[in-house]
Design a protein around this motif. Structure first.
Motif, PDB file in Angstrom:
ATOM      1  N   SER A  42      11.838 -35.501  16.761  1.00 43.73           N
ATOM      2  CA  SER A  42      12.245 -35.987  17.977  1.00 43.73           C
ATOM      3  C   SER A  42      12.066 -35.639  19.262  1.00 43.73           C
ATOM      4  CB  SER A  42      14.036 -35.544  17.778  1.00 43.73           C
ATOM      5  OG  SER A  42      14.074 -34.250  17.779  1.00 43.73           O
ATOM      6  N   GLY A  43      11.114 -34.472  19.078  1.00 47.15           N
ATOM      7  CA  GLY A  43      10.272 -34.088  20.289  1.00 47.15           C
ATOM      8  C   GLY A  43      10.663 -32.690  20.679  1.00 47.15           C
ATOM      9  N   LYS A  44      11.532 -32.020  19.848  1.00 44.40           N
ATOM     10  CA  LYS A  44      11.961 -30.683  20.464  1.00 44.40           C
ATOM     11  C   LYS A  44      10.609 -29.637  20.686  1.00 44.40           C
ATOM     12  CE  LYS A  44      14.157 -29.813  16.405  1.00 44.40           C
ATOM     13  NZ  LYS A  44      13.739 -31.158  15.874  1.00 44.40           N
ATOM     14  N   THR A  45       9.653 -29.563  19.730  1.00 50.18           N
ATOM     15  CA  THR A  45       8.490 -28.855  20.105  1.00 50.18           C
ATOM     16  C   THR A  45       7.605 -29.287  21.252  1.00 50.18           C
ATOM     17  OG1 THR A  45       8.358 -28.095  17.545  1.00 50.18           O
ATOM     18  CG2 THR A  45       6.452 -28.026  18.913  1.00 50.18           C
ATOM     19  N   THR A  46       7.515 -30.567  21.433  1.00 50.84           N
ATOM     20  CA  THR A  46       7.058 -31.059  22.546  1.00 50.84           C
ATOM     21  C   THR A  46       7.627 -30.717  23.901  1.00 50.84           C
ATOM     22  OG1 THR A  46       6.326 -32.877  21.323  1.00 50.84           O
ATOM     23  CG2 THR A  46       6.239 -32.975  23.728  1.00 50.84           C
ATOM     24  N   LEU A  47       9.047 -30.685  23.779  1.00 52.94           N
ATOM     25  CA  LEU A  47       9.831 -30.023  25.102  1.00 52.94           C
ATOM     26  C   LEU A  47       9.585 -28.619  25.300  1.00 52.94           C
ATOM     27  CD1 LEU A  47      12.205 -30.219  27.216  1.00 52.94           C
ATOM     28  CD2 LEU A  47      13.796 -29.792  25.431  1.00 52.94           C
ATOM     29  N   PHE A  48       9.318 -27.988  24.246  1.00 48.59           N
ATOM     30  CA  PHE A  48       9.123 -26.313  24.547  1.00 48.59           C
ATOM     31  C   PHE A  48       7.590 -26.184  24.800  1.00 48.59           C
ATOM     32  CE2 PHE A  48      12.118 -25.715  20.448  1.00 48.59           C
ATOM     33  CZ  PHE A  48      13.115 -26.058  21.327  1.00 48.59           C
ATOM     34  N   LYS A  49       6.844 -27.083  24.374  1.00 50.27           N
ATOM     35  CA  LYS A  49       5.291 -26.888  24.770  1.00 50.27           C
ATOM     36  C   LYS A  49       5.289 -27.336  26.541  1.00 50.27           C
ATOM     37  CE  LYS A  49       3.099 -27.475  20.472  1.00 50.27           C
ATOM     38  NZ  LYS A  49       2.007 -28.504  19.925  1.00 50.27           N
ATOM     39  N   ILE A  50       6.138 -28.186  26.738  1.00 52.51           N
ATOM     40  CA  ILE A  50       6.080 -28.592  28.331  1.00 52.51           C
ATOM     41  C   ILE A  50       6.681 -27.486  29.169  1.00 52.51           C
ATOM     42  CG2 ILE A  50       7.143 -29.962  29.912  1.00 52.51           C
ATOM     43  CD1 ILE A  50       7.142 -32.147  27.896  1.00 52.51           C
ATOM     44  N   ILE A  51       7.800 -26.809  28.759  1.00 53.04           N
ATOM     45  CA  ILE A  51       8.462 -25.763  29.394  1.00 53.04           C
ATOM     46  C   ILE A  51       7.522 -24.500  29.718  1.00 53.04           C
ATOM     47  CG2 ILE A  51      10.429 -24.145  29.606  1.00 53.04           C
ATOM     48  CD1 ILE A  51      11.921 -26.404  28.316  1.00 53.04           C
ATOM     49  N   SER A  52       6.750 -24.356  28.572  1.00 51.34           N
ATOM     50  CA  SER A  52       5.804 -23.042  28.384  1.00 51.34           C
ATOM     51  C   SER A  52       4.466 -23.504  29.134  1.00 51.34           C
ATOM     52  CB  SER A  52       5.677 -22.739  27.156  1.00 51.34           C
ATOM     53  OG  SER A  52       4.868 -23.665  26.261  1.00 51.34           O
ATOM     54  N   GLY A  53       4.281 -24.465  29.425  1.00 54.92           N
ATOM     55  CA  GLY A  53       3.099 -25.017  30.233  1.00 54.92           C
ATOM     56  C   GLY A  53       1.762 -25.305  29.211  1.00 54.92           C
ATOM     57  N   LEU A  54       2.061 -25.365  28.177  1.00 49.91           N
ATOM     58  CA  LEU A  54       0.765 -25.625  27.112  1.00 49.91           C
ATOM     59  C   LEU A  54       0.529 -27.258  27.172  1.00 49.91           C
ATOM     60  CD1 LEU A  54       1.817 -24.014  23.900  1.00 49.91           C
ATOM     61  CD2 LEU A  54       0.014 -23.086  25.318  1.00 49.91           C
ATOM     62  N   ILE A  55       1.753 -27.874  27.485  1.00 45.64           N
ATOM     63  CA  ILE A  55       1.334 -29.303  28.012  1.00 45.64           C
ATOM     64  C   ILE A  55       1.838 -29.486  29.666  1.00 45.64           C
ATOM     65  CG2 ILE A  55       2.391 -31.514  27.892  1.00 45.64           C
ATOM     66  CD1 ILE A  55       3.176 -31.172  24.907  1.00 45.64           C
ATOM     67  N   PRO A  56       0.882 -30.107  30.206  1.00 44.97           N
ATOM     68  CA  PRO A  56      -0.313 -30.798  29.832  1.00 44.97           C
ATOM     69  C   PRO A  56      -1.605 -29.929  29.915  1.00 44.97           C
ATOM     70  CG  PRO A  56       0.264 -31.057  32.120  1.00 44.97           C
ATOM     71  CD  PRO A  56       1.171 -30.134  31.542  1.00 44.97           C
ATOM     72  N   VAL A  57      -1.614 -28.805  29.942  1.00 44.93           N
ATOM     73  CA  VAL A  57      -2.881 -27.763  30.339  1.00 44.93           C
ATOM     74  C   VAL A  57      -3.817 -28.190  28.955  1.00 44.93           C
ATOM     75  CG1 VAL A  57      -3.705 -25.751  30.481  1.00 44.93           C
ATOM     76  CG2 VAL A  57      -1.648 -26.351  31.600  1.00 44.93           C
ATOM     77  N   PHE A  58      -3.348 -28.196  27.904  1.00 47.10           N
ATOM     78  CA  PHE A  58      -4.190 -28.231  26.642  1.00 47.10           C
ATOM     79  C   PHE A  58      -4.113 -29.298  25.767  1.00 47.10           C
ATOM     80  CE2 PHE A  58      -3.336 -23.592  27.465  1.00 47.10           C
ATOM     81  CZ  PHE A  58      -4.685 -23.143  27.696  1.00 47.10           C
ATOM     82  N   TYR A  59      -3.397 -30.679  26.230  1.00 43.42           N
ATOM     83  CA  TYR A  59      -3.309 -31.727  25.732  1.00 43.42           C
ATOM     84  C   TYR A  59      -3.680 -32.889  26.449  1.00 43.42           C
ATOM     85  CZ  TYR A  59      -0.729 -29.081  22.012  1.00 43.42           C
ATOM     86  OH  TYR A  59      -0.324 -27.862  21.217  1.00 43.42           O
ATOM     87  N   ASN A  60      -4.278 -33.930  25.783  1.00 36.62           N
ATOM     88  CA  ASN A  60      -4.414 -35.290  26.432  1.00 36.62           C
ATOM     89  C   ASN A  60      -3.018 -36.081  26.288  1.00 36.62           C
ATOM     90  OD1 ASN A  60      -5.413 -37.769  27.060  1.00 36.62           O
ATOM     91  ND2 ASN A  60      -6.247 -38.387  25.253  1.00 36.62           N
TER      92      ASN A  60
END
Length: 405
Positions: A42-60
Motif C-alpha cells: 500500500s506504500g507504507k515503506t515508501t512513505l517512511f523512505k520519503i520522510i527519512s529522505g532516502l526518497i528521492p535522494v537514492f531512488y529513480n
C-alpha cells in the motif's frame, strides 16, 4: 509547521510505474505516537523512505507535493532529524562488531541494559540471529535521540515476551514515533492511527478459522541426532524429528535459539552432524527472500501448473496484478508472499517466519494451502497464533527440541 512533519498533496511513483501514493496529506507533531496501517504494497515503506529522505535522494522516481521535516525542505537534510529502522535489519548494520555498531551512535550502555542486550555487546554482527540484529538496530535508533524515529515492522523477528517490554519503551520516547506493524495488539495505545492505501486490512478482526480434514500420511522426513555448533557454541544438540505427508509442524523459541539454523540444516544449506532422510523435494523460504529470486516476473518465479495456480488464486492470497511484476520491484510484504508461495513447489516446505509483514489471515491461508495441496511443512515462527494452527508445536530451547504442551 516547524515543530513536526508535514506532507501535503504528495504523489509518488517508481520510474514509469503507476503511482503508489497519490495526493497524500500527512502530519506528525513532535512527541506524537502514530501507528501507520495498510495492506501489503500500500506504500507504507515508501512513505517512511520519503520522510527519512532516502526518497528521492537514492531512488529513480516521480515525486510531487510539499514535504517539510522539522523545518527542513531538502531531503538530504531530513536524516539529521529522522532515524528509520527498516524491515530488514541487514540494510542498517554496517560494522563487524556489535559494540562498534552501537557505539558509532552513542556510548550509553544504559540503553543496552534497558533493552536486555548485554549479552550481544561482545559478538560479531555476522553471528547474530535475525531477531538479535533487529534488536541491535532498535538500540542504535533510540541511541541517536533524533526528533523522529520511524519503525517499519520493528518487532517482526522478536519473541513476543520481549516485544511487550519494548513497546513500553517505544511509547515513552519523548520524540515522534511513526510505527507500522502487522500486529494490532497495541494499536490502541498510540495517539493516532493513519491508514495508507484505499483498502482496509481488517486490523483487529480475526477471521474465522478454517477446518482442514487432510489425512496425515507416511513419513516424508526423518531427522536423527542432528547436532550443529558455531565454533565452541552448541546450537543444535541431538535433535530428533519426524514429519509426515500432509502434516504441518511449528517450531517456536527465543531469538538466537537456532530455529533458522535447524531449517537450514534440514534443507542441506548447512552441514550438520546426524542423519537426515528426505522423501521428496525440499524447499526453503528464508526470512529475507530477495536473494532467492532469479526470474524476470513473479509469474515466472512461481510457474505452477494451471490447477495449482487456480487453487492459490482461489485462496485470496495472490492477485493477478502481482504476476507480471519484477520480483525485485516488490514491497517487503509482497516479496515475502512470493517467497512463501514459491516454497510450495516442494513436497517438504520449510518456512522461516512466513508471516513477517503479513496480517493474521495470511498465516491461516498459507496453512490451508499446505493442506489442500498435500504438502508437509515445518514452520519456524514467533507468531504464537500461527504456531497453534499447526498439527504439532515444538519449542527449541538450549539446543534441544521438545514438544510444547
Amino acid at each position: 509547521m516547524r515543530d513536526g512533519i508535514l506532507l501535503r498533496n504528495l504523489s509518488f511513483g517508481y520510474g514509469n510505474s503507476r503511482k503508489i501514493i497519490e495526493n497524500l496529506y500527512f502530519t506528525a507533531d513532535y512527541g506524537e505516537k502514530i501507528f501507520v496501517r495498510g495492506c501489503v504494497g500500500s506504500g507504507k515503506t515508501t512513505l517512511f523512505k520519503i520522510i527519512s529522505g532516502l526518497i528521492p535522494v537514492f531512488y529513480n522516481c516521480r515525486i510531487s507535493g510539499d514535504v517539510m521535516v522539522f523545518g527542513e525542505n531538502s531531503p538530504a537534510n531530513f536524516r539529521k532529524h529522522v532515524y528509520l529502522v527498516p524491515q530488514n535489519p541487514e540494510e542498517q548494520i554496517i560494522f563487524e562488531d556489535v559494540e562498534d555498531e552501537i557505539f558509532s551512535v552513542s556510548h550509553d550502555l544504559n540503553l543496552v541494559k534497558r533493552f536486555n542486550a548485554d549479552h550481544l555487546i561482545s559478538k560479531k554482527t555476522s553471528e547474530l540471529s535475525d531477531g538479535e540484529k533487529q534488536l541491535v538496530t532498535l538500540i542504535t535508533a533510540f541511541a541517536s535521540k533524533r526528533e523522529c524515529i520511524i519503525l517499519d515492522e520493528p518487532f517482526s523477528h522478536l519473541h513476543p515476551k520481549r516485544v511487550e517490554k519494548l513497546i513500553d519503551y517505544v511509547l515513552s520516547y519523548r520524540g515522534t514515533i511513526i510505527f507500522s506493524d502487522k500486529r494490532y495488539d497495541f494499536l490502541k495505545r498510540f495517539s493516532r492511527v493513519v491508514r495508507v492505501g484505499g483498502v482496509d486490512c481488517d486490523y483487529g478482526c480475526e477471521p474465522q478459522m478454517e477446518i482442514w480434514n487432510t489425512e496425515i500420511g507416511e513419513k516424508v522426513l526423518e531427522v536423527r541426532d542432528l547436532s550443529f555448533a558455531y565454533g565452541s557454541k552448541t546450537i543444535l544438540n541431538s535433535i530428533n524429528l519426524d514429519l509426515r505427508r500432509g502434516e504441518a509442524i511449528s517450531i517456536v523459541g527465543d531469538n538466537g535459539s537456532g530455529k533458522t539454523t535447524l531449517l537450514k540444516a534440514i534443507s542441506g544449506i548447512l552441514k550438520a552432524d546426524g542423519v537426515i532422510v528426505r522423501k521428496g523435494r525440499i524447499s526453503l523460504s528464508l526470512q529475507y527472500p530477495n536473494y532467492s529470486f532469479t526470474e524476470r516476473t513473479v509469474a515466472e518465479e512461481l510457474s505452477f501448473s494451471k490447477d495449482i495456480l487456480k487453487t492459490i488464486m482461489g485462496s485470496g492470497i495472490l492477485t493477478e496484478e502481482l504476476l507480471p511484476k519484477h520480483p525485485h520491484s516488490l514491497s517487503a510484504g509482497e516479496s515475502k508472499l512470493v517467497s512463501v508461495l514459491k516454497a510450495l513447489k516442494g513436497d517438504i516446505v520449510l518456512l522461516d517466519e512466513p508471516t513477517v509483514a503479513q496480517n493474521y489471515e495470511f498465516g491461516m491461508r498459507i496453512i490451508g494451502l499446505i493442506k489442500k495441496l498435500g504438502k508437509s511443512a515445518i514452520i519456524a515462527t514467533h507468531d504464537f497464533r500461527l504456531a497453534e494452527m499447526a498439527d504439532v508445536v515444538y519449542e527449541l530451547k538450549g539446543g534441544e527440541l521438545k514438544l510444547k504442551p
